[in-house]
Design an enzyme around this catalytic site. Structure first.
Site, PDB file in Angstrom:
ATOM      1  N   HIS A   7       3.413   1.237  -4.305  1.00  0.00           N
ATOM      2  CA  HIS A   7       3.857   1.447  -2.923  1.00  0.00           C
ATOM      3  C   HIS A   7       2.809   0.968  -1.929  1.00  0.00           C
ATOM      4  O   HIS A   7       1.651   0.756  -2.281  1.00  0.00           O
ATOM      5  CB  HIS A   7       4.204   2.915  -2.642  1.00  0.00           C
ATOM      6  N   HIS A  79      -2.872   2.500   2.897  1.00  0.00           N
ATOM      7  CA  HIS A  79      -3.348   2.084   1.576  1.00  0.00           C
ATOM      8  C   HIS A  79      -2.252   1.366   0.806  1.00  0.00           C
ATOM      9  O   HIS A  79      -1.074   1.430   1.178  1.00  0.00           O
ATOM     10  CB  HIS A  79      -3.901   3.265   0.766  1.00  0.00           C
ATOM     11  N   GLU A 130      -5.204   2.810  -3.936  1.00  0.00           N
ATOM     12  CA  GLU A 130      -4.875   3.920  -4.807  1.00  0.00           C
ATOM     13  C   GLU A 130      -4.482   3.361  -6.163  1.00  0.00           C
ATOM     14  O   GLU A 130      -3.769   2.351  -6.225  1.00  0.00           O
ATOM     15  CB  GLU A 130      -3.690   4.702  -4.182  1.00  0.00           C
TER      16      GLU A 130
END
Ligand code: CO
Length: 134
Positions: A7, A79, A130
């Site tokens: 994502h 992010h 991440e």
């Protein structure tokens, strides 16, 4: 080592308004809001055919994204999340190559009930990354 883009996370000043924009204006499928107290955020996931957008809003004043929102009042990309098969092996490999892992260095459970880690943005070209174990 890194796999699919899981994502892209966007911090938004008004979660309900952003959710409505993605759902009604852009015509995307959106999840219900989910509070993640361990991360200090509320999330809504936008499902796209090839990836997801994670809408983020601070859950409390000391949230890690509260400062980001103060610096970016209209919101912004926060992010990107890459999938890995083994998060501890990925962490050890990246640390051995000099990348910094944020926090205490141990994975936390993320929005999908999977272990996640964050890498220092200064080590990855100004991008907070991440890693999520799939
Ligand atoms: Co994320």
């Amino acid at each position: 080592m890194i796999g699919r883009l899981n994502h892209v996370a966007i911090v938004v000043p008004d979660l309900a308004a952003a959710t409505a924009t993605y759902r009604d204006t852009l015509g995307a499928r959106v999840s219900d809001p989910l509070d993640l107290p361990a991360h200090g955020v509320t999330t809504v996931f936008v499902e796209l055919p090839n990836t997801k957008i994670e809408l983020l809003h601070p859950l409390r004043a000391d949230s890690p994204v509260a400062k980001f929102l103060a610096n970016n009042p209209s919101g912004g990309i926060h992010h990107v999340c890459y999938e890995v098969e083994d998060i501890l092996a990925a962490r050890d490999r990246l640390k051995a190559q000099g990348l910094r892992v944020l926090g205490d260095g141990n994975p936390k459970i993320g929005a999908h009930d999977k272990p996640v880690l964050f890498l220092h943005p200064k080590d990855l070209f100004g991008t907070l990354v991440e890693l999520e174990q799939i």
